[in-house]
Design a protein around this motif. Sequence first.
Motif, mmCIF file in Angstrom:
data_model
loop_
_atom_site.group_PDB
_atom_site.id
_atom_site.type_symbol
_atom_site.label_atom_id
_atom_site.label_comp_id
_atom_site.label_asym_id
_atom_site.label_seq_id
_atom_site.Cartn_x
_atom_site.Cartn_y
_atom_site.Cartn_z
ATOM 1 N N SER B 378 0.273 -1.333 0.064
ATOM 2 C CA SER B 378 0.330 0.244 0.113
ATOM 3 C C SER B 378 0.735 1.103 -0.070
ATOM 4 O O SER B 378 2.038 1.145 0.592
ATOM 5 C CB SER B 378 -1.154 0.114 0.939
ATOM 6 O OG SER B 378 0.098 0.317 2.438
ATOM 7 N N ILE B 379 -0.019 2.272 -0.489
ATOM 8 C CA ILE B 379 1.289 3.730 -0.891
ATOM 9 C C ILE B 379 0.537 4.679 -0.202
ATOM 10 O O ILE B 379 -1.250 4.584 0.292
ATOM 11 C CB ILE B 379 1.258 3.871 -2.234
ATOM 12 C CG1 ILE B 379 0.424 3.881 -2.933
ATOM 13 C CG2 ILE B 379 2.439 2.678 -3.304
ATOM 14 C CD1 ILE B 379 0.593 3.885 -4.599
ATOM 15 N N GLY B 380 1.153 5.946 -0.186
ATOM 16 C CA GLY B 380 0.648 6.936 -0.009
ATOM 17 C C GLY B 380 -0.689 6.937 -0.700
ATOM 18 O O GLY B 380 -0.486 7.305 -1.486
ATOM 19 N N THR B 381 -1.598 8.199 0.182
ATOM 20 C CA THR B 381 -2.978 8.714 -0.409
ATOM 21 C C THR B 381 -2.436 9.917 -1.647
ATOM 22 O O THR B 381 -3.522 9.859 -2.733
ATOM 23 C CB THR B 381 -3.942 9.899 -0.005
ATOM 24 O OG1 THR B 381 -3.083 10.044 0.962
ATOM 25 C CG2 THR B 381 -4.576 8.313 1.166
ATOM 26 N N ASP B 382 -1.693 9.771 -1.999
ATOM 27 C CA ASP B 382 -0.454 10.983 -2.785
ATOM 28 C C ASP B 382 -0.036 10.291 -3.759
ATOM 29 O O ASP B 382 0.268 11.170 -4.732
ATOM 30 C CB ASP B 382 0.078 12.246 -1.819
ATOM 31 C CG ASP B 382 -1.401 13.077 -1.013
ATOM 32 O OD1 ASP B 382 -0.760 13.951 -0.203
ATOM 33 O OD2 ASP B 382 -1.890 13.424 -0.958
ATOM 34 N N GLU B 383 0.608 9.664 -3.372
ATOM 35 C CA GLU B 383 1.984 8.707 -4.325
ATOM 36 C C GLU B 383 0.795 7.603 -5.126
ATOM 37 O O GLU B 383 -0.580 7.680 -5.437
ATOM 38 C CB GLU B 383 1.872 7.627 -3.330
ATOM 39 C CG GLU B 383 3.346 8.031 -2.858
ATOM 40 C CD GLU B 383 3.977 7.019 -2.075
ATOM 41 O OE1 GLU B 383 3.545 6.883 -0.712
ATOM 42 O OE2 GLU B 383 4.946 6.311 -2.511
ATOM 43 N N ARG B 384 1.172 8.300 -6.724
ATOM 44 C CA ARG B 384 1.178 6.916 -7.709
ATOM 45 C C ARG B 384 1.466 6.246 -8.662
ATOM 46 O O ARG B 384 2.459 6.254 -10.073
ATOM 47 C CB ARG B 384 0.225 8.657 -9.096
ATOM 48 C CG ARG B 384 -1.052 9.042 -8.482
ATOM 49 C CD ARG B 384 -1.930 8.613 -8.064
ATOM 50 N NE ARG B 384 -2.849 9.628 -7.751
ATOM 51 C CZ ARG B 384 -3.019 9.894 -6.565
ATOM 52 N NH1 ARG B 384 -2.872 9.333 -5.495
ATOM 53 N NH2 ARG B 384 -3.985 10.908 -5.701
#
Lengths: 212, 559
Positions: B378-384
């Motif tokens: 899982s990654i941060g909500t701002d990462e893409r």
Amino acid sequence: MRECISKIIFKVIIMSETRNTDKNQPVPDDTIINMYWERNETAIKETDKKYGKYLYTISYNVLHDRLDCEECINDTYLTTWNRIPPTRPNMFQRFLSKITRDISVDKYRKTHTLRRIPSELVVSLDELDDCISCMIPESEADTVEKIGVVLNTYLHSITERDRFIFVCRYYYSDSVAYISKMTGVSDKTVYRELTRIRNGLREALLREGIEI
Amino acid sequence: MSKNHKTKLDIISKIDEDIIDEVTDSRIALSKRIKRAGLGRKQFIIIGTCAASFLLICSILLAVIIPIIKQIPVYRGMSVSGSVTSEQAANEAYEVLSAGQYDAIKKKDDTTAKPTAAPNAPIDKYFDVEVIEGIAYYTKPNQDIYISVHIDNPKQYEILSFTLNGVKYQSYMFEPGSTSEELILKLNVGAVEGVVEYTIDAIKYVDGTEIKDVRMKGDKTVKIGVQTQKQPNATLSNLSVGDNSVSFDASVSDELKLIEKTEGKLYAAIATAAGTEIIEKKQINIDGTSSVKFEGLSKGHAYQLMIVAYYDSLDGKGFRSHTLYDQNISTNGYLEITSVTPVIGENLVTFDLTTDASKNVKVKKIELYTADGTLQKSIGTDERIFEWLYGGTYKIVVSYTFDLGDGKGEREGSAISSYFDILFSISTVVERGESGKGYSKTTQVYHSATADYRTHLGVDILARGDDTVYCPVNGTVTDIFDKGWNGGKTVVITVSGSNVEYHFASLMAVSVKVGQKLSGGEKIGKASDLQLQCSENAPMVHIEAYVDGVQVNPITLKP
């Protein structure tokens, strides 16, 4: 030729069965008759055990009703008890047969009610219409006697076999099927022979001047 | 009584007594005769009935006892085995290996391939399907099999022949080692794939100078599953996704009728985004097209549509579930995952998110799942971007909230991407590895080990010392064997949730076992320094790849 052979066979069967009779009786007739003489009531029980069914068939041919038949059988035993002694019958079964038949016919005369299914007696008597008149006036009552004489003369003149068939049919009211079993021929043959015997009787009556 | 009858009776009563007596005596005698004859007839009937019953009982007993007394041979059943030598057959040293065997039927002393239990998928608990154990033997096309016909034959009558599938096999056709109680016939299953039935029709034996039939008591038919690539497949069409429902037409194509012949069942199901929890299922037709609609779904949520079949795929693992089709969908919502781009050779994927600005959408979670529903990252909500991925098939799931401005506050929603593939990179296989010979299907390249030119249908990774070899994908070890031409051992790994198979050859000190599940980065062995063919530069790892049994470039997964 065929008639000659059937007469011979009939005679042989009667003789052989008569010889076998004694061997097959569980309680000898003499013993039963002695019981009657000794006023031993077991005699009636033994009589019923030995001849009850046989006597029932004679009564049923006439009455065609179970209760009436049983009553007649009981009357037969009573009559026998009253007659023995003083009588000591030689042929006990014959003795009983005639008593049963007479009692059954008397009962039939007295009750004279129409049955839904006519008894064999009625059927057999109806067959005699073509040889014995039904319209005999009372003034000629002795006509019955005359017919009786002619009948006996005729019966003495015919063969033993024909005599047997006639008496079984009109005296004992045996069914045609039963007579055919006894004589070993088909029903058709028995009918045919009865017709022939009745025709012979009619001719005998006509010869004697008895109008029918 | 009528006067008529009375008169007649009077006349009849006139018959002389002697005539009456004579007739009465005759009548009595003849009546007795009739009674005796009747009794005789009755006796005859009784005796006749008793005699007939006695005869019937005797016949039945004789039908049962005589075979026992005479010990007529009785057929008891058939079994199937793989290759067997005469010596083994004579010593009855072979045995049948039944369901669970992946490869061709093995001999008893072959320990390389062990039966593996049919894996239970996580979704199995949602399907109440009875396991059908109809197929007991498995083989591959054009394989020789040995059919044993078992007969109880205590008197050792000589068996003359038997008929199998309409073909008569005489005694001279039986295999050496056959006995009067075990007839062994060698057959080749041929190129036919799927469920093959062998039915025995008649067995003849010699009794003196007569040829008679063996009594048949066991199962007359034996089924063999011939391994096949022609598995059922499903397609979805006319897909329509609404706010709270989804409808589609599902078509299943089953060329060899495996689902029907193995008494399987077929379902359309809708599951959570991860695909591990079934929300609703419906049984659909095995033949033709079925229209399916699922209702009562949540708006703006991610789901997974599945076509699940329970059947025996004849791979030796028995009757189990197979997902013939799955597709990620999202009911109409307010966030969409777009521009999903896996980068080949970089082991990463980039993506973008499009939201409905008017609904105050807030991203809560961004997660990466493998195809079988395992959370990978899982990654941060701002990462893409998802990086450092091992080879495999993935999907992205985004959880978010939205507000419709109707006074009911924030509500939850989710979106899911389509599946995408990440191919492994060399660096994930051997830590210090370098590229060796590449994939060359048509052009012949020089092989220093054999000093000649030939095609190279794999990828070589050069190693140093006894470098550790890592699994570059998420998958399962499906085979380990000696690939003699290249030295060392070969480990076969099937990528999870896909039809891609990698062969890692030239390994030593293999540390995994068949059936073991591996995640990317786990050790599988060491690079072998025994190189017989590929290169004189050892140690190295030789990698081959297969998609649906067809060999492809391991890097691009293309032929």
